[in-house]
Design a protein around this motif. Structure first.
Motif, PDB file in Angstrom:
ATOM      1  N   VAL A 116      48.900  45.874  31.569  1.00 17.41           N
ATOM      2  CA  VAL A 116      47.839  46.787  31.116  1.00 17.41           C
ATOM      3  C   VAL A 116      47.118  46.224  29.898  1.00 17.41           C
ATOM      4  N   ILE A 117      47.872  45.683  28.941  1.00 15.57           N
ATOM      5  CA  ILE A 117      47.259  45.099  27.738  1.00 15.57           C
ATOM      6  C   ILE A 117      46.353  43.924  28.114  1.00 15.57           C
ATOM      7  N   ALA A 118      46.880  43.050  28.952  1.00 16.70           N
ATOM      8  CA  ALA A 118      46.094  41.883  29.376  1.00 16.70           C
ATOM      9  C   ALA A 118      44.865  42.313  30.181  1.00 16.70           C
ATOM     10  N   ALA A 119      45.045  43.303  31.052  1.00 13.62           N
ATOM     11  CA  ALA A 119      43.921  43.791  31.864  1.00 13.62           C
ATOM     12  C   ALA A 119      42.855  44.431  30.986  1.00 13.62           C
ATOM     13  N   THR A 120      43.283  45.170  29.966  1.00 17.30           N
ATOM     14  CA  THR A 120      42.333  45.803  29.045  1.00 17.30           C
ATOM     15  C   THR A 120      41.478  44.738  28.366  1.00 17.30           C
ATOM     16  N   GLU A 121      42.121  43.678  27.902  1.00 16.29           N
ATOM     17  CA  GLU A 121      41.384  42.582  27.252  1.00 16.29           C
ATOM     18  C   GLU A 121      40.440  41.902  28.243  1.00 16.29           C
ATOM     19  N   HIS A 122      40.947  41.655  29.444  1.00 19.97           N
ATOM     20  CA  HIS A 122      40.141  40.965  30.457  1.00 19.97           C
ATOM     21  C   HIS A 122      38.931  41.813  30.865  1.00 19.97           C
ATOM     22  N   PHE A 123      39.170  43.106  31.119  1.00 17.18           N
ATOM     23  CA  PHE A 123      38.063  43.993  31.484  1.00 17.18           C
ATOM     24  C   PHE A 123      37.057  44.092  30.344  1.00 17.18           C
ATOM     25  N   SER A 124      37.550  44.071  29.102  1.00 16.83           N
ATOM     26  CA  SER A 124      36.653  44.143  27.937  1.00 16.83           C
ATOM     27  C   SER A 124      35.722  42.939  27.881  1.00 16.83           C
ATOM     28  N   LEU A 125      36.239  41.787  28.285  1.00 15.65           N
ATOM     29  CA  LEU A 125      35.437  40.564  28.253  1.00 15.65           C
ATOM     30  C   LEU A 125      34.501  40.444  29.447  1.00 15.65           C
ATOM     31  N   TYR A 126      35.021  40.756  30.635  1.00 16.07           N
ATOM     32  CA  TYR A 126      34.269  40.443  31.855  1.00 16.07           C
ATOM     33  C   TYR A 126      33.783  41.668  32.628  1.00 16.07           C
ATOM     34  N   GLY A 127      34.270  42.844  32.253  1.00 12.84           N
ATOM     35  CA  GLY A 127      33.865  44.056  32.963  1.00 12.84           C
ATOM     36  C   GLY A 127      34.827  44.409  34.075  1.00 12.84           C
ATOM     37  N   TYR A 128      34.942  45.679  34.334  1.00 14.25           N
ATOM     38  CA  TYR A 128      35.879  46.173  35.358  1.00 14.25           C
ATOM     39  C   TYR A 128      35.400  45.823  36.765  1.00 14.25           C
ATOM     40  N   SER A 129      34.134  46.114  37.041  1.00 13.71           N
ATOM     41  CA  SER A 129      33.652  45.934  38.414  1.00 13.71           C
ATOM     42  C   SER A 129      33.607  44.466  38.840  1.00 13.71           C
ATOM     43  N   LYS A 130      33.427  43.559  37.877  1.00 15.68           N
ATOM     44  CA  LYS A 130      33.321  42.136  38.221  1.00 15.68           C
ATOM     45  C   LYS A 130      34.672  41.435  38.295  1.00 15.68           C
ATOM     46  N   THR A 131      35.744  42.116  37.920  1.00 18.14           N
ATOM     47  CA  THR A 131      37.066  41.500  37.883  1.00 18.14           C
ATOM     48  C   THR A 131      37.873  41.876  39.118  1.00 18.14           C
ATOM     49  N   THR A 132      38.478  40.894  39.745  1.00 19.18           N
ATOM     50  CA  THR A 132      39.374  41.152  40.878  1.00 19.18           C
ATOM     51  C   THR A 132      40.820  41.050  40.393  1.00 19.18           C
ATOM     52  N   VAL A 133      41.751  41.504  41.225  1.00 17.78           N
ATOM     53  CA  VAL A 133      43.168  41.373  40.872  1.00 17.78           C
ATOM     54  C   VAL A 133      43.541  39.897  40.787  1.00 17.78           C
ATOM     55  N   SER A 134      42.911  39.056  41.616  1.00 19.76           N
ATOM     56  CA  SER A 134      43.157  37.601  41.557  1.00 19.76           C
ATOM     57  C   SER A 134      42.725  37.030  40.206  1.00 19.76           C
ATOM     58  N   ASP A 135      41.556  37.458  39.721  1.00 19.12           N
ATOM     59  CA  ASP A 135      41.077  37.019  38.400  1.00 19.12           C
ATOM     60  C   ASP A 135      42.083  37.413  37.325  1.00 19.12           C
ATOM     61  N   LEU A 136      42.540  38.636  37.442  1.00 19.71           N
ATOM     62  CA  LEU A 136      43.483  39.186  36.472  1.00 19.71           C
ATOM     63  C   LEU A 136      44.796  38.400  36.491  1.00 19.71           C
ATOM     64  N   ALA A 137      45.291  38.139  37.690  1.00 16.86           N
ATOM     65  CA  ALA A 137      46.551  37.392  37.840  1.00 16.86           C
ATOM     66  C   ALA A 137      46.437  36.015  37.198  1.00 16.86           C
ATOM     67  N   LYS A 138      45.305  35.370  37.450  1.00 16.22           N
ATOM     68  CA  LYS A 138      45.067  34.039  36.882  1.00 16.22           C
ATOM     69  C   LYS A 138      45.037  34.102  35.357  1.00 16.22           C
ATOM     70  N   ALA A 139      44.346  35.105  34.831  1.00 17.85           N
ATOM     71  CA  ALA A 139      44.208  35.240  33.379  1.00 17.85           C
ATOM     72  C   ALA A 139      45.541  35.549  32.697  1.00 17.85           C
ATOM     73  N   ILE A 140      46.369  36.349  33.363  1.00 20.52           N
ATOM     74  CA  ILE A 140      47.643  36.753  32.768  1.00 20.52           C
ATOM     75  C   ILE A 140      48.718  35.687  32.972  1.00 20.52           C
ATOM     76  N   GLY A 141      48.562  34.914  34.053  1.00 24.75           N
ATOM     77  CA  GLY A 141      49.589  33.922  34.355  1.00 24.75           C
ATOM     78  C   GLY A 141      50.653  34.459  35.299  1.00 24.75           C
ATOM     79  N   PHE A 142      50.343  35.571  35.963  1.00 23.40           N
ATOM     80  CA  PHE A 142      51.242  36.134  36.972  1.00 23.40           C
ATOM     81  C   PHE A 142      50.642  35.848  38.341  1.00 23.40           C
ATOM     82  N   SER A 143      51.468  35.945  39.361  1.00 26.95           N
ATOM     83  CA  SER A 143      50.914  35.858  40.710  1.00 26.95           C
ATOM     84  C   SER A 143      50.320  37.215  41.072  1.00 26.95           C
TER      85      SER A 143
END
Length: 201
Positions: free
Chosen positions: A20-47
């Motif tokens: 959730v913390i990582a997703a909050t930061e990622h959405f803050s930078l790139y936006g919710y609608s433009k972010t996929t779960v794959s983008d999120l996984a890559k950014a966090i370092g999880f599969s």
């Protein structure tokens, strides 16, 4: 959908919080609608599969972020209301704090605002629960005012609470908020005064 918010995967709160913390930061930078779960996984370092163990969808992550954000706003509103005595002053404070906290969300973090807008548009459970809790707070203030003799008692209390909520809604609902900036400074004072006059016994 609150059961969906609390995931279907392992009950490891640390990992969920980390996502959730990582997703909050990622959405803050790139936006919710433009972010996929794959983008999120890559950014966090999880599969991607690992994230799906904890959240069944991007919306479930968004709901958790939205719930946290709305909880912060609600806490701010409740704190402001509890700082004063008397039902009339509490109602004034509720109007003022609701507008101030909502505007701060819009101006401080436009990307997180986008999540709140999605929540309102799609009627996410987090947004519906928030609405119910604000109406309950309103009803508590109304009950106090009726018991003290400050407010009229003829109108059914749920009808009164709903009507006042509808007056506040343009400043609580992110979709409506963006169209109400021009009057945000004076709105809490004018609207609460009007409502209080209508509540006179």
């Amino acid at each position: 959908m609150s059961s969906e918010i609390s995931s279907r995967g392992p009950a490891d709160h640390d990992v969920r919080d980390q996502i959730v913390i990582a997703a909050t930061e990622h959405f803050s930078l790139y936006g919710y609608s433009k972010t996929t779960v794959s983008d999120l996984a890559k950014a966090i370092g999880f599969s991607k599969a690992y994230i799906y163990k904890f959240f069944e969808s991007k919306q479930a992550i968004g709901e958790m972020i939205c719930a946290n954000c709305l909880q912060d706003i609600e806490t701010e509103i409740r704190t402001a209301v509890n700082e004063v005595d008397g039902p009339s002053e509490k109602l004034r404070r509720l109007f003022k704090a609701s507008v101030t906290a909502s505007l701060r969300l819009f101006s401080d973090d436009r990307k997180l605002y986008e999540i709140a807008a999605s929540a309102a548009t799609e009627q996410w459970q987090a947004a519906r629960d928030y609405e119910v809790r604000i109406k309950a707070l309103l009803q508590d203030i109304l009950l106090e005012g009726r018991q003290s003799g400050d407010f009229e008692r003829k109108t059914p209390i749920d009808e009164t609470a709903t009507a006042i909520y509808l007056v506040l809604r343009p400043y609580l609902n992110p979709l409506l908020l963006q169209h109400n900036f021009d009057h945000a400074d004076e709105a809490p004072t004018h609207l609460s005064s009007l409502v209080l006059r209508s509540l006179s016994p």
